[in-house]
Enzyme design. Structure first.
Site, PDB file in Angstrom:
ATOM      1  N   LYS A 118       0.850  -1.193   0.000  1.00  0.00           N
ATOM      2  CA  LYS A 118       0.000   0.000   0.000  1.00  0.00           C
ATOM      3  C   LYS A 118       0.877   1.231   0.000  1.00  0.00           C
ATOM      4  O   LYS A 118       1.981   1.219   0.537  1.00  0.00           O
ATOM      5  CB  LYS A 118      -0.865   0.020   1.263  1.00  0.00           C
TER       6      LYS A 118
HETATM    7  N1  GLU Z   1      -7.162   0.333  -3.157  1.00  0.00           N
HETATM    8  C1  GLU Z   1      -7.987  -0.818  -3.413  1.00  0.00           C
HETATM    9  C2  GLU Z   1      -8.025  -1.716  -2.199  1.00  0.00           C
HETATM   10  O1  GLU Z   1      -7.836  -1.278  -1.090  1.00  0.00           O
HETATM   11  C3  GLU Z   1      -7.594  -1.529  -4.688  1.00  0.00           C
HETATM   12  C4  GLU Z   1      -6.246  -2.144  -4.690  1.00  0.00           C
HETATM   13  C5  GLU Z   1      -5.828  -2.696  -6.049  1.00  0.00           C
HETATM   14  O2  GLU Z   1      -6.643  -2.735  -6.953  1.00  0.00           O
HETATM   15  O3  GLU Z   1      -4.665  -3.074  -6.158  1.00  0.00           O
HETATM   16  O4  GLU Z   1      -8.330  -2.870  -2.286  1.00  0.00           O
END
Ligand code: GLU
Length: 474
Positions: free
Chosen positions: A105
Protein backbone atom coordinates in the site's frame (compact mmCIF):
# COMPACT_ATOMS: atom_id res chain seq x y z
CA UNK A 1 -11.94 2.89 29.99
CA UNK A 2 -10.23 0.85 27.26
CA UNK A 3 -8.10 2.81 24.84
CA UNK A 4 -8.24 2.27 21.12
CA UNK A 5 -5.12 0.71 19.57
CA UNK A 6 -3.66 2.13 16.34
CA UNK A 7 -5.00 0.89 12.99
CA UNK A 8 -2.02 -1.41 12.48
CA UNK A 9 -2.31 -2.77 16.01
CA UNK A 10 -6.01 -3.28 15.41
CA UNK A 11 -5.29 -5.40 12.31
CA UNK A 12 -2.67 -7.34 14.28
CA UNK A 13 -5.12 -8.00 17.12
CA UNK A 14 -7.61 -9.49 14.67
CA UNK A 15 -4.81 -11.49 13.02
CA UNK A 16 -3.79 -12.78 16.47
CA UNK A 17 -7.35 -13.86 17.27
CA UNK A 18 -7.29 -15.98 14.12
CA UNK A 19 -3.80 -17.51 14.47
CA UNK A 20 -4.64 -18.48 18.05
CA UNK A 21 -7.00 -21.03 16.46
CA UNK A 22 -4.36 -22.30 14.05
CA UNK A 23 -1.43 -24.57 14.30
CA UNK A 24 1.32 -22.45 12.78
CA UNK A 25 4.87 -22.48 14.05
CA UNK A 26 5.54 -19.28 16.03
CA UNK A 27 8.27 -18.36 13.52
CA UNK A 28 5.99 -18.61 10.52
CA UNK A 29 3.21 -16.80 12.36
CA UNK A 30 5.54 -13.89 13.07
CA UNK A 31 6.84 -13.92 9.48
CA UNK A 32 3.32 -13.56 8.13
CA UNK A 33 2.29 -10.89 10.67
CA UNK A 34 5.14 -8.44 10.20
CA UNK A 35 5.36 -5.85 7.48
CA UNK A 36 8.42 -6.59 5.30
CA UNK A 37 9.40 -3.01 4.56
CA UNK A 38 8.15 0.55 4.44
CA UNK A 39 9.85 3.11 2.30
CA UNK A 40 9.40 6.74 3.29
CA UNK A 41 10.19 9.53 0.90
CA UNK A 42 10.26 13.27 1.41
CA UNK A 43 10.51 15.20 -1.82
CA UNK A 44 10.25 18.80 -2.86
CA UNK A 45 8.23 20.25 -5.73
CA UNK A 46 8.47 23.87 -6.82
CA UNK A 47 4.92 25.20 -6.63
CA UNK A 48 3.53 28.74 -6.53
CA UNK A 49 7.02 30.19 -6.39
CA UNK A 50 8.38 28.10 -3.52
CA UNK A 51 9.49 24.58 -2.73
CA UNK A 52 6.81 22.47 -1.05
CA UNK A 53 7.92 19.30 0.70
CA UNK A 54 5.68 16.22 0.66
CA UNK A 55 5.91 12.96 2.57
CA UNK A 56 4.94 9.67 0.93
CA UNK A 57 5.14 5.96 1.72
CA UNK A 58 5.09 2.61 -0.03
CA UNK A 59 4.80 -0.29 2.32
CA UNK A 60 5.29 -3.93 1.33
CA UNK A 61 3.69 -6.28 3.79
CA UNK A 62 4.28 -9.67 2.19
CA UNK A 63 6.18 -10.87 -0.86
CA UNK A 64 5.06 -14.50 -0.71
CA UNK A 65 3.73 -13.73 -4.18
CA UNK A 66 4.93 -11.09 -6.59
CA UNK A 67 4.12 -8.56 -7.78
CA UNK A 68 2.76 -7.08 -4.60
CA UNK A 69 -0.44 -5.11 -4.99
CA UNK A 70 -2.33 -2.29 -3.33
CA UNK A 71 -3.58 1.22 -3.88
CA UNK A 72 -2.01 4.62 -3.37
CA UNK A 73 -3.93 6.95 -1.09
CA UNK A 74 -3.78 10.75 -1.18
CA UNK A 75 -5.02 12.16 2.12
CA UNK A 76 -3.86 14.35 4.98
CA UNK A 77 -4.24 11.50 7.47
CA UNK A 78 -1.72 9.26 5.69
CA UNK A 79 1.03 7.95 7.98
CA UNK A 80 3.29 4.93 8.33
CA UNK A 81 1.01 3.07 10.72
CA UNK A 82 -1.90 3.47 8.31
CA UNK A 83 -0.09 2.30 5.15
CA UNK A 84 1.31 -0.69 7.04
CA UNK A 85 -2.16 -1.67 8.27
CA UNK A 86 -3.57 -1.26 4.76
CA UNK A 87 -0.68 -3.24 3.22
CA UNK A 88 -1.34 -6.10 5.65
CA UNK A 89 -5.02 -6.08 4.71
CA UNK A 90 -3.99 -6.29 1.04
CA UNK A 91 -2.01 -9.47 1.75
CA UNK A 92 -4.99 -11.13 3.40
CA UNK A 93 -7.43 -9.77 0.80
CA UNK A 94 -5.44 -11.04 -2.18
CA UNK A 95 -5.04 -14.46 -0.57
CA UNK A 96 -8.74 -14.68 0.26
CA UNK A 97 -9.98 -13.87 -3.25
CA UNK A 98 -7.07 -15.70 -4.89
CA UNK A 99 -5.49 -12.89 -6.84
CA UNK A 100 -1.84 -13.95 -7.21
CA UNK A 101 -0.28 -11.01 -5.39
CA UNK A 102 1.46 -10.11 -2.17
CA UNK A 103 0.23 -7.11 -0.19
CA UNK A 104 1.37 -3.51 -0.45
CA UNK A 105 0.00 0.00 0.00
CA UNK A 106 1.13 3.53 -0.62
CA UNK A 107 0.16 6.94 0.57
CA UNK A 108 0.98 10.58 0.12
CA UNK A 109 0.21 13.12 2.81
CA UNK A 110 -1.64 15.74 0.84
CA UNK A 111 -5.04 17.38 0.60
CA UNK A 112 -5.76 17.02 -3.14
CA UNK A 113 -8.39 19.79 -2.93
CA UNK A 114 -5.68 22.32 -2.14
CA UNK A 115 -3.95 21.98 -5.50
CA UNK A 116 -5.05 22.48 -9.10
CA UNK A 117 -4.83 19.78 -11.77
CA UNK A 118 -1.47 20.89 -13.11
CA UNK A 119 0.04 21.03 -9.62
CA UNK A 120 -1.41 17.61 -8.79
CA UNK A 121 0.22 16.21 -11.92
CA UNK A 122 3.63 17.59 -10.94
CA UNK A 123 3.33 16.21 -7.42
CA UNK A 124 2.04 12.79 -8.55
CA UNK A 125 4.75 12.40 -11.20
CA UNK A 126 7.44 13.32 -8.72
CA UNK A 127 6.14 10.84 -6.15
CA UNK A 128 5.89 8.18 -8.88
CA UNK A 129 9.47 8.92 -9.96
CA UNK A 130 10.72 8.26 -6.43
CA UNK A 131 8.87 4.93 -6.28
CA UNK A 132 9.69 3.81 -9.84
CA UNK A 133 13.42 4.28 -9.43
CA UNK A 134 13.32 1.90 -6.45
CA UNK A 135 11.13 -0.69 -8.26
CA UNK A 136 8.30 0.15 -5.88
CA UNK A 137 6.24 0.62 -9.04
CA UNK A 138 6.99 -2.11 -11.58
CA UNK A 139 4.80 -4.58 -13.53
CA UNK A 140 6.55 -7.60 -12.05
CA UNK A 141 7.39 -6.23 -8.59
CA UNK A 142 4.82 -3.79 -7.28
CA UNK A 143 1.61 -2.69 -8.97
CA UNK A 144 -0.31 0.20 -7.39
CA UNK A 145 -3.94 1.15 -8.02
CA UNK A 146 -6.37 3.87 -6.96
CA UNK A 147 -7.43 4.33 -3.35
CA UNK A 148 -8.89 7.25 -1.41
CA UNK A 149 -8.10 10.54 -3.15
CA UNK A 150 -6.75 8.93 -6.33
CA UNK A 151 -8.39 7.63 -9.50
CA UNK A 152 -7.91 7.04 -13.21
CA UNK A 153 -6.26 10.42 -13.70
CA UNK A 154 -3.44 9.75 -11.23
CA UNK A 155 -2.96 6.22 -12.57
CA UNK A 156 -2.55 7.63 -16.11
CA UNK A 157 0.14 10.06 -14.90
CA UNK A 158 1.95 7.28 -13.04
CA UNK A 159 1.89 4.99 -16.10
CA UNK A 160 3.22 7.73 -18.30
CA UNK A 161 5.98 8.47 -15.79
CA UNK A 162 6.90 4.77 -15.75
CA UNK A 163 7.01 4.69 -19.56
CA UNK A 164 9.33 7.68 -19.66
CA UNK A 165 11.72 5.95 -17.28
CA UNK A 166 11.43 2.49 -18.91
CA UNK A 167 11.15 3.25 -22.58
CA UNK A 168 11.67 -0.33 -23.77
CA UNK A 169 9.46 -2.17 -21.30
CA UNK A 170 6.83 -3.89 -23.42
CA UNK A 171 4.71 -4.52 -20.31
CA UNK A 172 4.82 -0.94 -19.09
CA UNK A 173 1.02 -0.60 -19.01
CA UNK A 174 0.88 -3.32 -16.33
CA UNK A 175 2.86 -1.15 -13.87
CA UNK A 176 -0.36 0.15 -12.38
CA UNK A 177 -4.08 -0.74 -12.53
CA UNK A 178 -7.20 1.41 -12.46
CA UNK A 179 -6.08 3.25 -15.59
CA UNK A 180 -8.52 4.98 -17.93
CA UNK A 181 -9.85 2.73 -20.73
CA UNK A 182 -7.95 4.60 -23.42
CA UNK A 183 -4.77 4.30 -21.38
CA UNK A 184 -4.76 0.52 -20.99
CA UNK A 185 -7.54 0.20 -18.41
CA UNK A 186 -10.34 -2.34 -18.33
CA UNK A 187 -14.11 -1.96 -18.50
CA UNK A 188 -15.76 -2.21 -15.10
CA UNK A 189 -12.74 -1.26 -12.94
CA UNK A 190 -14.22 2.02 -11.67
CA UNK A 191 -17.42 0.35 -10.47
CA UNK A 192 -15.63 -2.82 -9.34
CA UNK A 193 -15.42 -2.31 -5.57
CA UNK A 194 -19.04 -1.16 -5.28
CA UNK A 195 -20.12 -3.94 -7.63
CA UNK A 196 -18.23 -6.41 -5.44
CA UNK A 197 -20.15 -5.18 -2.37
CA UNK A 198 -23.39 -5.86 -4.24
CA UNK A 199 -22.27 -9.35 -5.30
CA UNK A 200 -21.12 -10.08 -1.73
CA UNK A 201 -24.52 -9.16 -0.33
CA UNK A 202 -26.31 -11.16 -3.01
CA UNK A 203 -24.23 -14.18 -2.11
CA UNK A 204 -24.86 -13.73 1.63
CA UNK A 205 -28.60 -13.51 0.93
CA UNK A 206 -28.52 -16.89 -0.85
CA UNK A 207 -28.09 -18.71 2.48
CA UNK A 208 -31.01 -18.95 4.90
CA UNK A 209 -28.84 -19.89 7.89
CA UNK A 210 -26.49 -16.97 7.29
CA UNK A 211 -29.36 -14.50 7.09
CA UNK A 212 -30.84 -16.03 10.23
CA UNK A 213 -27.59 -15.23 12.07
CA UNK A 214 -28.24 -11.58 11.23
CA UNK A 215 -31.92 -11.86 12.16
CA UNK A 216 -32.95 -11.36 8.58
CA UNK A 217 -34.88 -13.29 5.99
CA UNK A 218 -36.12 -12.88 2.43
CA UNK A 219 -34.25 -11.04 -0.29
CA UNK A 220 -32.43 -7.72 -0.51
CA UNK A 221 -35.65 -6.15 -1.81
CA UNK A 222 -36.90 -3.55 0.67
CA UNK A 223 -33.94 -3.86 3.05
CA UNK A 224 -33.03 -0.59 4.80
CA UNK A 225 -29.45 0.44 4.13
CA UNK A 226 -27.28 3.25 5.55
CA UNK A 227 -24.19 4.20 3.55
CA UNK A 228 -21.32 6.18 5.02
CA UNK A 229 -19.31 7.93 2.32
CA UNK A 230 -20.56 8.47 -1.23
CA UNK A 231 -17.13 8.27 -2.87
CA UNK A 232 -16.41 5.82 -5.66
CA UNK A 233 -17.10 2.72 -3.55
CA UNK A 234 -20.11 3.94 -1.55
CA UNK A 235 -21.72 5.54 -4.59
CA UNK A 236 -21.56 2.44 -6.77
CA UNK A 237 -22.67 0.12 -3.96
CA UNK A 238 -25.63 2.39 -3.10
CA UNK A 239 -26.55 2.86 -6.75
CA UNK A 240 -26.52 -0.84 -7.68
CA UNK A 241 -28.24 -2.01 -4.49
CA UNK A 242 -31.05 0.52 -4.85
CA UNK A 243 -31.49 0.38 -8.63
CA UNK A 244 -31.03 -3.36 -9.15
CA UNK A 245 -31.85 -5.11 -5.89
CA UNK A 246 -34.63 -2.96 -4.44
CA UNK A 247 -32.73 -1.86 -1.32
CA UNK A 248 -33.86 1.39 0.31
CA UNK A 249 -30.93 3.68 1.00
CA UNK A 250 -32.49 5.35 4.05
CA UNK A 251 -29.46 7.52 4.89
CA UNK A 252 -26.19 8.68 3.38
CA UNK A 253 -23.51 10.14 5.63
CA UNK A 254 -20.95 12.52 4.13
CA UNK A 255 -18.32 14.98 5.37
CA UNK A 256 -20.81 17.79 6.07
CA UNK A 257 -23.57 15.72 7.70
CA UNK A 258 -26.18 13.21 6.57
CA UNK A 259 -29.42 13.06 4.57
CA UNK A 260 -32.22 10.71 5.51
CA UNK A 261 -35.25 9.47 3.67
CA UNK A 262 -37.24 6.48 5.01
CA UNK A 263 -38.57 5.78 1.50
CA UNK A 264 -35.08 5.60 0.03
CA UNK A 265 -32.78 8.29 -1.39
CA UNK A 266 -32.36 8.79 -5.14
CA UNK A 267 -28.62 8.11 -5.33
CA UNK A 268 -27.99 9.59 -8.81
CA UNK A 269 -29.59 12.91 -7.82
CA UNK A 270 -27.79 12.96 -4.50
CA UNK A 271 -24.45 12.34 -6.21
CA UNK A 272 -25.16 15.23 -8.60
CA UNK A 273 -26.05 17.47 -5.67
CA UNK A 274 -22.77 16.60 -3.92
CA UNK A 275 -20.77 17.25 -7.10
CA UNK A 276 -22.46 20.64 -7.46
CA UNK A 277 -22.43 21.87 -3.85
CA UNK A 278 -19.66 19.87 -2.20
CA UNK A 279 -21.94 18.24 0.36
CA UNK A 280 -25.31 16.67 1.18
CA UNK A 281 -26.74 19.79 2.84
CA UNK A 282 -29.65 21.30 0.93
CA UNK A 283 -30.55 18.09 -0.94
CA UNK A 284 -34.26 18.27 -1.61
CA UNK A 285 -34.78 14.50 -1.67
CA UNK A 286 -34.18 13.97 2.06
CA UNK A 287 -33.91 15.49 5.55
CA UNK A 288 -30.53 16.95 6.46
CA UNK A 289 -28.90 16.44 9.84
CA UNK A 290 -25.60 18.01 10.76
CA UNK A 291 -24.34 15.29 13.08
CA UNK A 292 -23.48 12.63 10.51
CA UNK A 293 -21.70 10.34 12.97
CA UNK A 294 -24.93 9.92 14.97
CA UNK A 295 -26.64 8.52 11.88
CA UNK A 296 -24.33 5.49 11.99
CA UNK A 297 -26.35 4.56 15.07
CA UNK A 298 -29.75 4.75 13.34
CA UNK A 299 -31.97 1.71 12.90
CA UNK A 300 -31.34 -0.20 9.63
CA UNK A 301 -30.83 -3.68 8.22
CA UNK A 302 -27.45 -3.14 6.56
CA UNK A 303 -24.81 -0.55 7.43
CA UNK A 304 -22.18 0.10 4.76
CA UNK A 305 -19.18 2.08 6.02
CA UNK A 306 -17.49 3.08 2.75
CA UNK A 307 -15.16 5.85 3.85
CA UNK A 308 -12.43 5.80 6.49
CA UNK A 309 -10.93 3.33 8.90
CA UNK A 310 -11.91 3.35 12.56
CA UNK A 311 -15.35 4.96 12.20
CA UNK A 312 -17.01 2.25 14.26
CA UNK A 313 -15.01 2.13 17.43
CA UNK A 314 -15.20 1.74 21.20
CA UNK A 315 -17.17 4.97 21.55
CA UNK A 316 -20.11 4.07 19.31
CA UNK A 317 -20.07 0.27 18.78
CA UNK A 318 -22.60 -0.48 21.50
CA UNK A 319 -25.07 1.99 19.98
CA UNK A 320 -25.07 0.43 16.51
CA UNK A 321 -28.54 -0.83 15.60
CA UNK A 322 -27.79 -2.32 12.18
CA UNK A 323 -28.37 -6.06 11.88
CA UNK A 324 -25.33 -6.43 9.71
CA UNK A 325 -22.32 -4.38 8.64
CA UNK A 326 -20.57 -4.83 5.33
CA UNK A 327 -17.14 -3.21 5.38
CA UNK A 328 -16.80 -1.49 2.01
CA UNK A 329 -13.94 0.60 3.44
CA UNK A 330 -10.70 -0.87 4.76
CA UNK A 331 -10.69 -1.20 8.55
CA UNK A 332 -13.89 0.74 9.38
CA UNK A 333 -14.48 -1.37 12.52
CA UNK A 334 -11.72 -1.34 15.14
CA UNK A 335 -10.67 -4.53 16.92
CA UNK A 336 -12.42 -3.39 20.11
CA UNK A 337 -15.64 -2.53 18.29
CA UNK A 338 -15.48 -5.85 16.46
CA UNK A 339 -15.53 -7.69 19.78
CA UNK A 340 -18.49 -5.67 21.08
CA UNK A 341 -20.50 -6.05 17.87
CA UNK A 342 -19.88 -9.78 17.72
CA UNK A 343 -21.21 -10.12 21.27
CA UNK A 344 -24.27 -8.10 20.25
CA UNK A 345 -24.90 -10.55 17.40
CA UNK A 346 -24.27 -8.07 14.60
CA UNK A 347 -22.99 -9.95 11.55
CA UNK A 348 -19.96 -8.27 9.97
CA UNK A 349 -18.89 -9.04 6.41
CA UNK A 350 -15.19 -8.20 6.71
CA UNK A 351 -13.29 -5.69 4.58
CA UNK A 352 -10.77 -8.15 3.17
CA UNK A 353 -13.68 -9.89 1.46
CA UNK A 354 -16.30 -7.14 1.10
CA UNK A 355 -14.13 -4.64 -0.75
CA UNK A 356 -12.04 -7.13 -2.72
CA UNK A 357 -13.89 -6.33 -5.95
CA UNK A 358 -11.38 -3.59 -6.68
CA UNK A 359 -8.28 -5.74 -6.57
CA UNK A 360 -10.07 -8.57 -8.35
CA UNK A 361 -10.77 -6.43 -11.40
CA UNK A 362 -7.29 -4.92 -11.06
CA UNK A 363 -6.02 -8.47 -11.51
CA UNK A 364 -8.05 -8.80 -14.72
CA UNK A 365 -6.63 -5.48 -15.92
CA UNK A 366 -3.05 -6.55 -15.17
CA UNK A 367 -3.59 -9.85 -17.03
CA UNK A 368 -5.13 -7.94 -19.95
CA UNK A 369 -2.10 -5.64 -20.07
CA UNK A 370 0.33 -8.55 -20.01
CA UNK A 371 -1.70 -10.34 -22.68
CA UNK A 372 -1.84 -7.17 -24.79
CA UNK A 373 -5.38 -8.02 -25.84
CA UNK A 374 -8.87 -7.14 -24.69
CA UNK A 375 -10.88 -10.00 -23.18
CA UNK A 376 -13.33 -11.41 -25.71
CA UNK A 377 -11.64 -9.92 -28.76
CA UNK A 378 -10.80 -13.28 -30.27
CA UNK A 379 -13.80 -15.32 -29.15
CA UNK A 380 -16.76 -12.92 -29.21
CA UNK A 381 -17.86 -13.17 -32.85
CA UNK A 382 -17.12 -16.87 -33.00
CA UNK A 383 -19.34 -17.37 -29.97
CA UNK A 384 -22.05 -15.38 -31.74
CA UNK A 385 -21.64 -17.45 -34.89
CA UNK A 386 -22.08 -20.68 -32.95
CA UNK A 387 -25.19 -19.34 -31.28
CA UNK A 388 -26.53 -18.32 -34.68
CA UNK A 389 -25.95 -21.82 -35.93
CA UNK A 390 -28.07 -23.24 -33.15
CA UNK A 391 -30.86 -20.73 -33.73
CA UNK A 392 -30.89 -21.44 -37.47
CA UNK A 393 -31.19 -25.12 -36.78
CA UNK A 394 -33.99 -24.61 -34.26
CA UNK A 395 -35.83 -22.42 -36.74
CA UNK A 396 -35.40 -24.96 -39.46
CA UNK A 397 -36.97 -27.53 -37.14
CA UNK A 398 -39.80 -25.16 -36.26
CA UNK A 399 -40.68 -24.92 -39.94
CA UNK A 400 -41.82 -28.46 -39.56
CA UNK A 401 -45.65 -28.15 -39.60
CA UNK A 402 -45.87 -30.76 -36.86
CA UNK A 403 -43.97 -28.44 -34.42
CA UNK A 404 -45.67 -25.18 -33.42
CA UNK A 405 -43.25 -23.30 -31.12
CA UNK A 406 -41.37 -20.14 -31.94
CA UNK A 407 -38.35 -18.36 -30.40
CA UNK A 408 -39.08 -14.85 -29.13
CA UNK A 409 -37.10 -11.97 -30.62
CA UNK A 410 -35.89 -11.02 -27.13
CA UNK A 411 -34.53 -14.49 -26.44
CA UNK A 412 -32.76 -14.50 -29.78
CA UNK A 413 -31.15 -11.12 -29.16
CA UNK A 414 -29.88 -12.10 -25.73
CA UNK A 415 -28.77 -15.55 -26.72
CA UNK A 416 -26.97 -14.38 -29.82
CA UNK A 417 -24.91 -11.69 -28.17
CA UNK A 418 -21.31 -12.75 -27.48
CA UNK A 419 -19.90 -11.46 -24.19
CA UNK A 420 -17.88 -8.26 -24.36
CA UNK A 421 -15.22 -7.15 -21.92
CA UNK A 422 -17.60 -5.61 -19.37
CA UNK A 423 -19.75 -8.74 -19.21
CA UNK A 424 -16.69 -10.94 -18.83
CA UNK A 425 -15.28 -8.73 -16.09
CA UNK A 426 -18.57 -8.79 -14.17
CA UNK A 427 -18.83 -12.54 -14.61
CA UNK A 428 -15.30 -13.05 -13.28
CA UNK A 429 -15.97 -10.71 -10.37
CA UNK A 430 -19.24 -12.43 -9.48
CA UNK A 431 -17.56 -15.82 -9.58
CA UNK A 432 -14.74 -14.57 -7.34
CA UNK A 433 -17.12 -13.03 -4.80
CA UNK A 434 -19.25 -16.18 -4.65
CA UNK A 435 -16.36 -18.60 -4.33
CA UNK A 436 -14.57 -16.53 -1.72
CA UNK A 437 -17.72 -16.17 0.34
CA UNK A 438 -18.21 -19.92 0.20
CA UNK A 439 -14.67 -20.56 1.43
CA UNK A 440 -15.31 -18.24 4.42
CA UNK A 441 -18.74 -19.55 5.29
CA UNK A 442 -17.55 -23.12 5.24
CA UNK A 443 -15.09 -22.31 8.03
CA UNK A 444 -17.73 -20.20 9.81
CA UNK A 445 -20.19 -23.12 9.86
CA UNK A 446 -17.87 -26.06 10.39
CA UNK A 447 -15.21 -24.85 12.84
CA UNK A 448 -16.89 -24.55 16.23
CA UNK A 449 -14.22 -22.15 17.47
CA UNK A 450 -15.06 -19.68 14.71
CA UNK A 451 -17.98 -17.43 15.55
CA UNK A 452 -17.68 -14.68 12.97
CA UNK A 453 -16.87 -14.18 9.31
CA UNK A 454 -13.78 -12.06 9.96
CA UNK A 455 -11.99 -14.83 11.82
CA UNK A 456 -13.13 -17.25 9.12
CA UNK A 457 -11.70 -14.94 6.43
CA UNK A 458 -8.39 -14.65 8.28
CA UNK A 459 -8.18 -18.43 8.67
CA UNK A 460 -8.72 -19.05 4.97
CA UNK A 461 -6.25 -16.41 3.89
CA UNK A 462 -3.52 -17.05 6.48
CA UNK A 463 -3.63 -20.74 5.57
CA UNK A 464 -3.02 -19.84 1.94
CA UNK A 465 -0.17 -17.43 2.74
CA UNK A 466 1.37 -20.05 5.06
CA UNK A 467 1.12 -22.71 2.34
CA UNK A 468 2.83 -20.38 -0.07
CA UNK A 469 5.70 -19.69 2.36
CA UNK A 470 6.03 -23.41 3.10
CA UNK A 471 6.26 -24.23 -0.58
CA UNK A 472 9.18 -21.82 -0.75
CA UNK A 473 10.87 -23.89 1.92
CA UNK A 474 10.35 -21.45 4.78
N1 GLU B 1 -7.16 0.33 -3.16
C1 GLU B 1 -7.99 -0.82 -3.41
C2 GLU B 1 -8.02 -1.72 -2.20
O1 GLU B 1 -7.84 -1.28 -1.09
C3 GLU B 1 -7.59 -1.53 -4.69
C4 GLU B 1 -6.25 -2.14 -4.69
C5 GLU B 1 -5.83 -2.70 -6.05
O2 GLU B 1 -6.64 -2.73 -6.95
O3 GLU B 1 -4.66 -3.07 -6.16
O4 GLU B 1 -8.33 -2.87 -2.29
Amino acid sequence: MKTEPSFRESVDIMFNRAVALMDLSPGLEQKIRVCNSTYTVRFGVRLRGKIETFTGYRSVHSEHMEPVKGGIRFAMGVNQDEVEALAALMTYKCALVQTPFGGSKGGLRIDPREWNVHEMELITRRFAYELIKRDLINPSQNVPAPDMGTGEREMAWITDQYRRMNTTDINAAACVTGKPINGGGIQGRVEATGRGVQYALREFFRYEEDKAKANMSGTLDGKKVIVQGLGNVGYHAAKFLSEEDGCKIVAVIERDGAVLNPDGLAIEFLKEHIALTGGVKGFSGGTYVENGAAVLEEECDILIPAAMEGVINLSNAKNIKAKMIIEAANGPVTAGADEILNKMGVVIIPDMYANAGGVTVSYFEWVKNLGHIRFGRISRRQEEARHQLLLDELERLSNDPAITWELSENFKRQYLRGAGELELVRSGLDDTMRESYQSMREVWHTNDKVHDLRIAAYLVSINRVAASYRSKGL
